[in-house]
Design a protein around this motif. Structure first.
Motif, PDB file in Angstrom:
ATOM      1  N   ALA A 111       0.833  -1.207   0.000  1.00 53.03           N
ATOM      2  CA  ALA A 111       0.000   0.000   0.000  1.00 53.03           C
ATOM      3  C   ALA A 111       0.867   1.255   0.000  1.00 53.03           C
ATOM      4  O   ALA A 111       0.555   2.231  -0.676  1.00 53.03           O
ATOM      5  N   ARG A 126       0.539   4.597  -2.562  1.00 53.61           N
ATOM      6  CA  ARG A 126      -0.149   5.783  -2.037  1.00 53.61           C
ATOM      7  C   ARG A 126      -0.250   6.966  -2.989  1.00 53.61           C
ATOM      8  O   ARG A 126      -1.320   7.554  -3.122  1.00 53.61           O
ATOM      9  N   TRP A 185      -9.134   2.265   0.849  1.00 46.16           N
ATOM     10  CA  TRP A 185      -8.143   1.587   1.693  1.00 46.16           C
ATOM     11  C   TRP A 185      -8.784   0.539   2.587  1.00 46.16           C
ATOM     12  O   TRP A 185      -8.224  -0.525   2.819  1.00 46.16           O
ATOM     13  N   LEU A 220      -4.974  -3.604  -6.063  1.00 47.43           N
ATOM     14  CA  LEU A 220      -5.050  -2.158  -5.843  1.00 47.43           C
ATOM     15  C   LEU A 220      -5.431  -1.429  -7.125  1.00 47.43           C
ATOM     16  O   LEU A 220      -6.258  -0.515  -7.113  1.00 47.43           O
TER      17      LEU A 220
END
Ligand code: SAH
Length: 463
Positions: A158, A162, A178, A202
């Protein structure tokens, strides 16, 4: 909070441990997780220390710590399990200007090490000020159960992602993105396809969330008279979920603290008479933020529907097509009656209760004075401080007794709450020195005979 939690950067720094026995080993297990280079001073080392030294994970110096050994270090741990040696090590640290911890000696330590849940890079530190190590362990166990072991790996994937997630507007959409990753898609993707799988998840999820429209919303929330405990559960929940909190001056810091840390907090205080935000500007701000897709918590003191300009804000939301709801709060009159141990209505005394304002937009407010002056009338007068002389004059002109009880309740429910019982005739004088928000309870004395008698109120009539 005597001990303030911080996260120290250990990169390229040195941590010094005095003592090489069992007590030091327990600390070293933690310290070796950091990026610091660790130096251990002490004779008779534990086998584990020798083993770590042989593997190059720490530097072992086969003597006691001496002056100069702590110079430039980030931290010193005195872990000799022997008071004299520990005190000596702490003194050496102090002379070098380095923070020292003496293991199991809270009072002589300058810092303490929390219980730690390690899901690197997610680290949870738990402190109980040394008061209850058992409690700390129990909390640690619960948090460990709550945070999947894969969380650390997910967090690393993650972290790299970002900057790309900034494509989503801050607030609700990003949170949704998230939270779905960490608690729904991520763990599965990691299990099936490792870090690459998690990364792919993601990418897909970002497109999905970006395509979902987020609707803003305005909650017009009553914050009650000040004590956080007097908030409704719904107010608490909405406050916690809000992206932006727009609040009046009357809402205290203890309540604002219940908002999330990332939430934007805007005070739109209107001082009774002085300068401040104009209602039109407040309406415009609320609507603009909701249109950005944000969850707006519009927090008002007491109940939003009592002298709270609620109608204007609802009208603004409706005109802009923004969804809205009203969450009631405890109004000052209710809290004031409670603080006096009094009932707002009572069989045989009054069958109605009135909420009045001392002034309106044009000045002192006119009322139905004749009915207010009748014996047994109960009214809560908001914003009545400046109008006190006017109120007394009008009421007495219409026949109110000069001994009519009035109770001034200032800062109700807050730590600085004050209850000042008086009589109508003395009202303006009794208000001198009342600086906080105050509600005047006309026709009510506190449920406290002694104090009422002191000021010449006949309790039989007043209660
Ligand atoms: N919506 C609020 C009232 C806003 S008008 C409510 O329902 O309580 C502001 C007035 O409310 C103040 O002038 C004062 O008369 C009263 N008030 C608000 N908070 C108070 C408090 N903590 N203690 C006493 N009076 C308060």
């Amino acid at each position: 909070m005597r001990h303030f939690p911080v996260f120290l950067d250990t990169d390229a720094r040195r941590i010094v441990v005095s003592g090489a026995g069992e007590c030091a080993v327990a600390k070293l297990r933690l310290l070796l997780k950091t990026q610091a280079s660790v130096a251990v001073f002490g004779e008779n080392p534990d086998r584990q220390v020798l083993d770590w030294a042989a593997k190059g994970r720490l530097r072992w110096v086969p003597r006691q710590i001496a002056a100069g050994d702590a110079t430039g270090a980030l931290l010193v741990y005195a872990a000799n399990a022997e008071a004299h040696a520990d005190a000596r090590a702490a003194a050496i640290a102090r002379d070098a200007g380095v923070l020292a911890n003496i293991v199991d000696n809270l009072d002589d330590s300058q810092f303490i090490t929390p219980a730690i849940v390690d899901r690197d890079p997610v680290t949870v530190a738990i402190g109980t000020e040394g008061a209850a190590p058992v409690l700390a362990r129990d909390i640690k166990r619960r948090i460990e159960e709550m945070l999947p072991v894969t969380l650390g790996r997910l967090a690393r994937v993650a972290r790299a992602f970002r900057p790309r997630a900034e494509r989503l507007p801050p607030g609700e959409a990003r949170r949704r993105f998230w939270s779905r990753f960490f608690f729904e898609r991520g763990p599965r993707a990691l299990a099936d396809g490792g870090a690459d799988g998690a990364h792919a998840a993601l990418v897909t999820l970002l497109d999905e969330v970006a395509a979902e429209r987020t609707d803003g919303h305005v909650a017009l929330i009553g914050a009650g008279p000040g004590a956080p405990e007097l908030l409704t559960l719904k107010a608490r929940r909405l406050l916690h979920g809000a992206d932006i909190v727009i609040h009046d001056r009357l809402v205290p810091a203890a309540i604002l603290e219940l908002a999330r840390r990332e939430a934007e907090i805007v005070e739109v205080g209107k001082t009774g008479f002085g300068p401040g935000w104009k209602q039109d500007d407040i309406d415009a701000l609320i609507v603009a933020k909701a249109r950005e897709g944000l969850k707006v918590a519009r927090l008002k003191g007491g109940d939003p529907a009592v002298f709270g300009r609620l109608e204007e804000e609802i009208a603004a939301c409706k005109a802009a097509g923004v969804s809205w709801e009203v969450v009631p709060g405890i109004t000052a009159a209710s809290a004031a009656a409670a603080s006096m141990g009094q009932s707002l209505t009572r069989r045989g005394r009054n069958t109605d209760v009135r909420l009045l304002t001392g002034h309106d937009t044009t000045g002192f407010a006119e009322q139905d004075w004749r009915s207010l002056a009748r014996p047994g009338t109960v009214a809560a007068i908001y914003m009545g401080k400046r109008a006190a002389t006017f109120l007394r004059g009008r009421l007495m002109l219409h026949g109110a007794a000069d001994t009519t009880p009035v109770t001034i309740v200032e800062n109700v429910s807050r730590p600085d709450q004050r209850i000042v019982p008086t009589r109508l005739i003395d009202l303006p004088e009794a208000l001198e020195g009342i600086a906080g928000p105050a509600t005047l309870m006309l026709g009510l004395a506190p449920h406290d005979a002694a104090r009422a008698a002191d000021i010449g109120i006949d309790l039989k009539e007043a209660l």
